[in-house]
Structure formats: C-alpha cells, structure tokens
Design a protein around this motif. Structure first.
Motif, PDB file in Angstrom:
ATOM      1  N   ARG A  43       0.852  -1.195   0.000  1.00 17.10           N
ATOM      2  CA  ARG A  43       0.000   0.000   0.000  1.00 17.10           C
ATOM      3  C   ARG A  43       0.885   1.241   0.000  1.00 17.10           C
ATOM      4  O   ARG A  43       1.986   1.243   0.562  1.00 17.10           O
ATOM      5  N   PHE A  44       0.361   2.298  -0.593  1.00 17.99           N
ATOM      6  CA  PHE A  44       1.057   3.580  -0.687  1.00 17.99           C
ATOM      7  C   PHE A  44       0.031   4.663  -0.395  1.00 17.99           C
ATOM      8  O   PHE A  44      -1.102   4.581  -0.883  1.00 17.99           O
ATOM      9  N   GLU A 108       5.035   9.583 -19.694  1.00 17.65           N
ATOM     10  CA  GLU A 108       5.978   8.705 -20.386  1.00 17.65           C
ATOM     11  C   GLU A 108       7.414   8.865 -19.913  1.00 17.65           C
ATOM     12  O   GLU A 108       8.170   7.902 -19.918  1.00 17.65           O
ATOM     13  N   ASP A 109       7.827  10.072 -19.491  1.00 15.46           N
ATOM     14  CA  ASP A 109       9.239  10.265 -19.164  1.00 15.46           C
ATOM     15  C   ASP A 109       9.554  10.158 -17.672  1.00 15.46           C
ATOM     16  O   ASP A 109      10.682  10.417 -17.262  1.00 15.46           O
ATOM     17  N   ALA A 110       8.593   9.736 -16.853  1.00 18.36           N
ATOM     18  CA  ALA A 110       8.880   9.524 -15.434  1.00 18.36           C
ATOM     19  C   ALA A 110       9.879   8.380 -15.287  1.00 18.36           C
ATOM     20  O   ALA A 110       9.849   7.413 -16.055  1.00 18.36           O
ATOM     21  N   CYS A 111      10.766   8.475 -14.307  1.00 15.31           N
ATOM     22  CA  CYS A 111      11.761   7.396 -14.158  1.00 15.31           C
ATOM     23  C   CYS A 111      11.145   6.156 -13.533  1.00 15.31           C
ATOM     24  O   CYS A 111      11.662   5.048 -13.707  1.00 15.31           O
ATOM     25  N   ALA A 112      10.045   6.316 -12.808  1.00 16.29           N
ATOM     26  CA  ALA A 112       9.306   5.191 -12.236  1.00 16.29           C
ATOM     27  C   ALA A 112       7.878   5.655 -11.999  1.00 16.29           C
ATOM     28  O   ALA A 112       7.639   6.833 -11.740  1.00 16.29           O
ATOM     29  N   TRP A 113       6.935   4.727 -12.111  1.00 19.49           N
ATOM     30  CA  TRP A 113       5.534   5.076 -11.847  1.00 19.49           C
ATOM     31  C   TRP A 113       4.780   3.820 -11.448  1.00 19.49           C
ATOM     32  O   TRP A 113       5.201   2.706 -11.725  1.00 19.49           O
ATOM     33  N   PHE A 114       3.671   4.045 -10.766  1.00 13.38           N
ATOM     34  CA  PHE A 114       2.729   2.951 -10.535  1.00 13.38           C
ATOM     35  C   PHE A 114       1.326   3.520 -10.547  1.00 13.38           C
ATOM     36  O   PHE A 114       1.098   4.702 -10.294  1.00 13.38           O
ATOM     37  N   LEU A 115       0.394   2.658 -10.873  1.00 10.14           N
ATOM     38  CA  LEU A 115      -1.016   2.992 -10.848  1.00 10.14           C
ATOM     39  C   LEU A 115      -1.621   2.293  -9.647  1.00 10.14           C
ATOM     40  O   LEU A 115      -1.397   1.094  -9.447  1.00 10.14           O
ATOM     41  N   GLY A 116      -2.354   3.039  -8.829  1.00 13.89           N
ATOM     42  CA  GLY A 116      -2.951   2.462  -7.644  1.00 13.89           C
ATOM     43  C   GLY A 116      -4.456   2.640  -7.613  1.00 13.89           C
ATOM     44  O   GLY A 116      -4.965   3.721  -7.916  1.00 13.89           O
ATOM     45  N   ARG A 117      -5.155   1.566  -7.266  1.00 12.24           N
ATOM     46  CA  ARG A 117      -6.604   1.629  -7.045  1.00 12.24           C
ATOM     47  C   ARG A 117      -6.832   2.315  -5.698  1.00 12.24           C
ATOM     48  O   ARG A 117      -6.191   1.988  -4.701  1.00 12.24           O
ATOM     49  N   ILE A 118      -7.735   3.273  -5.673  1.00 10.59           N
ATOM     50  CA  ILE A 118      -8.022   3.986  -4.434  1.00 10.59           C
ATOM     51  C   ILE A 118      -8.842   3.076  -3.523  1.00 10.59           C
ATOM     52  O   ILE A 118      -9.960   2.694  -3.857  1.00 10.59           O
ATOM     53  N   GLU A 119      -8.241   2.712  -2.387  1.00 15.60           N
ATOM     54  CA  GLU A 119      -8.895   1.845  -1.409  1.00 15.60           C
ATOM     55  C   GLU A 119      -9.726   2.642  -0.412  1.00 15.60           C
ATOM     56  O   GLU A 119     -10.781   2.187   0.022  1.00 15.60           O
ATOM     57  N   SER A 120      -9.219   3.795  -0.010  1.00 19.14           N
ATOM     58  CA  SER A 120      -9.944   4.645   0.936  1.00 19.14           C
ATOM     59  C   SER A 120      -9.356   6.043   0.914  1.00 19.14           C
ATOM     60  O   SER A 120      -8.286   6.271   0.341  1.00 19.14           O
ATOM     61  N   GLN A 121     -10.094   6.968   1.533  1.00 17.30           N
ATOM     62  CA  GLN A 121      -9.647   8.345   1.674  1.00 17.30           C
ATOM     63  C   GLN A 121      -9.706   8.712   3.153  1.00 17.30           C
ATOM     64  O   GLN A 121     -10.639   8.326   3.850  1.00 17.30           O
ATOM     65  N   VAL A 122      -8.688   9.449   3.618  1.00 17.84           N
ATOM     66  CA  VAL A 122      -8.582   9.820   5.023  1.00 17.84           C
ATOM     67  C   VAL A 122      -8.424  11.329   5.114  1.00 17.84           C
ATOM     68  O   VAL A 122      -7.502  11.892   4.505  1.00 17.84           O
ATOM     69  N   ASP A 123      -9.304  11.989   5.860  1.00 17.39           N
ATOM     70  CA  ASP A 123      -9.188  13.427   6.052  1.00 17.39           C
ATOM     71  C   ASP A 123      -8.079  13.692   7.058  1.00 17.39           C
ATOM     72  O   ASP A 123      -8.134  13.226   8.190  1.00 17.39           O
ATOM     73  N   GLY A 124      -7.068  14.456   6.642  1.00 16.67           N
ATOM     74  CA  GLY A 124      -5.944  14.750   7.519  1.00 16.67           C
ATOM     75  C   GLY A 124      -5.832  16.219   7.872  1.00 16.67           C
ATOM     76  O   GLY A 124      -4.798  16.652   8.339  1.00 16.67           O
ATOM     77  N   VAL A 128      -6.091  15.433   2.120  1.00 19.08           N
ATOM     78  CA  VAL A 128      -6.792  14.153   2.210  1.00 19.08           C
ATOM     79  C   VAL A 128      -5.843  13.079   1.710  1.00 19.08           C
ATOM     80  O   VAL A 128      -5.210  13.226   0.653  1.00 19.08           O
ATOM     81  N   GLY A 129      -5.723  12.007   2.483  1.00 15.44           N
ATOM     82  CA  GLY A 129      -4.877  10.887   2.099  1.00 15.44           C
ATOM     83  C   GLY A 129      -5.650   9.892   1.258  1.00 15.44           C
ATOM     84  O   GLY A 129      -6.789   9.539   1.586  1.00 15.44           O
ATOM     85  N   PHE A 130      -5.028   9.435   0.188  1.00 17.47           N
ATOM     86  CA  PHE A 130      -5.601   8.420  -0.689  1.00 17.47           C
ATOM     87  C   PHE A 130      -4.758   7.163  -0.522  1.00 17.47           C
ATOM     88  O   PHE A 130      -3.572   7.157  -0.879  1.00 17.47           O
ATOM     89  N   LEU A 131      -5.356   6.120   0.039  1.00 14.85           N
ATOM     90  CA  LEU A 131      -4.669   4.854   0.226  1.00 14.85           C
ATOM     91  C   LEU A 131      -4.772   4.069  -1.078  1.00 14.85           C
ATOM     92  O   LEU A 131      -5.873   3.779  -1.553  1.00 14.85           O
ATOM     93  N   LEU A 132      -3.614   3.725  -1.640  1.00 10.67           N
ATOM     94  CA  LEU A 132      -3.561   3.099  -2.959  1.00 10.67           C
ATOM     95  C   LEU A 132      -3.069   1.662  -2.878  1.00 10.67           C
ATOM     96  O   LEU A 132      -2.081   1.369  -2.195  1.00 10.67           O
TER      97      LEU A 132
END
Length: 162
Positions: A43-44, A108-124, A128-132
């Motif tokens: 998770r990220f 396209e030119d990012a040195c690294a990337w990932f796609l994350g499904r949003i699991e939840s959102q947290v009000d901080g 707002v935090g998006f748990l991926l």
C-alpha cells in the motif's frame, strides 16, 4: 512557527507527480506528502491538498498514478507544481498515455511510476490521504537515477495554496 517545523526542515524527501481522471476530466499535481505504508499487502498513501484542482478530480476517481521524477526533471515538477489545472491543460505539455488498468494519465518520461486503485480516503486536515493498492507499474529503468527531492523544488510558487 508550527510544532513540526523544526523536524520537517531537517527532511529532504522525493516529490512525485500524481495524476487522476474522472469522467471527462483529468488532472495532475506535484506532491510532497507520500509514502509506502504497508508491505503486505502493498500500500502507498498520497496526500492531496483540498485546495488543489487534482484533489477535486481524485475524489471521484477510481485510480491514481504516482510518478517519481529524476533530478533533471524540474521543468515537469514546475509544470505540475506551479500551474493549476483550473487555468491550463498540463497534459498538452508532456507526453502521456492511458495505462492498461484505470484511466489516470501516465507520464511517459517519469523514471518510475505505478497505478494504484483507491482503497480509501482519510481526512488529515488541509490534505486528504488516498490509500492506494498498486495494480500496475512501469518497467524498471536500467539504473537507479537520482530522484528529484523537495530541496530541488522548494523555491517553486504553488498553483494553489495549501
């Protein structure tokens, strides 16, 4: 001076470009608040300012794309950090594509990337935090490049205040 200022001034951490899409809108912004937060399951967490155009798109999105930048990509950081999607289409100025899963734009030119499904959102607070949960990632590069860090971009004026 805030209660975390002395601590956070000592830190220098990577910054990321986070992109989102919902309906016929897409957005992206420069993010400094983000980190892996679980190994199993992987998770990220990405934190988006409530004042940000990208937050308004992300809260209705199913996925976010998180991009690490090389230290020679300050121009990309400036585009996504100093401009607002309220005024310009940032994606006209970069090469991007849709990933196999979800619809958040991938730079396209990012040195690294990932796609994350949003699991939840947290009000901080003002963010707002998006748990991926990672569902797709870019192929690894030939070497481990020097990443763009907060100290490389702390002179940028934000497109929106936090």
């Amino acid at each position: 001076m805030g209660k975390l200022d002395a601590f956070t001034r000592a830190l220098d951490y990577p910054v990321y470009v986070v992109t989102a899409a919902a309906g016929d809108e897409q957005a992206g912004c420069l993010v400094g608040f983000a980190s892996q937060c679980s190994i199993d399951p992987p998770r990220f967490m990405v934190w988006l300012s409530k004042a940000n155009h990208t937050y308004r798109i992300a809260r209705n999105a199913s996925h976010l794309a998180v991009h690490a930048l090389r230290n020679d990509q300050k121009r990309t950081a400036e585009l996504f950090g100093s401009r607002t999607g309220d005024d310009i289409d940032k994606f006209e100025h970069v090469t991007w594509r849709r990933p196999a899963h979800g619809n958040a734009p991938v730079l396209e030119d990012a040195c690294a990337w990932f796609l994350g499904r949003i699991e939840s959102q947290v009000d901080g607070g003002d963010h707002v935090g998006f748990l991926l949960a990672p569902v797709e990632e870019g192929p690894p590069g030939p070497s481990r490049p020097a990443l763009l860090l907060f100290s490389d971009v702390n002179d940028l004026s934000p497109g929106h205040s936090a």
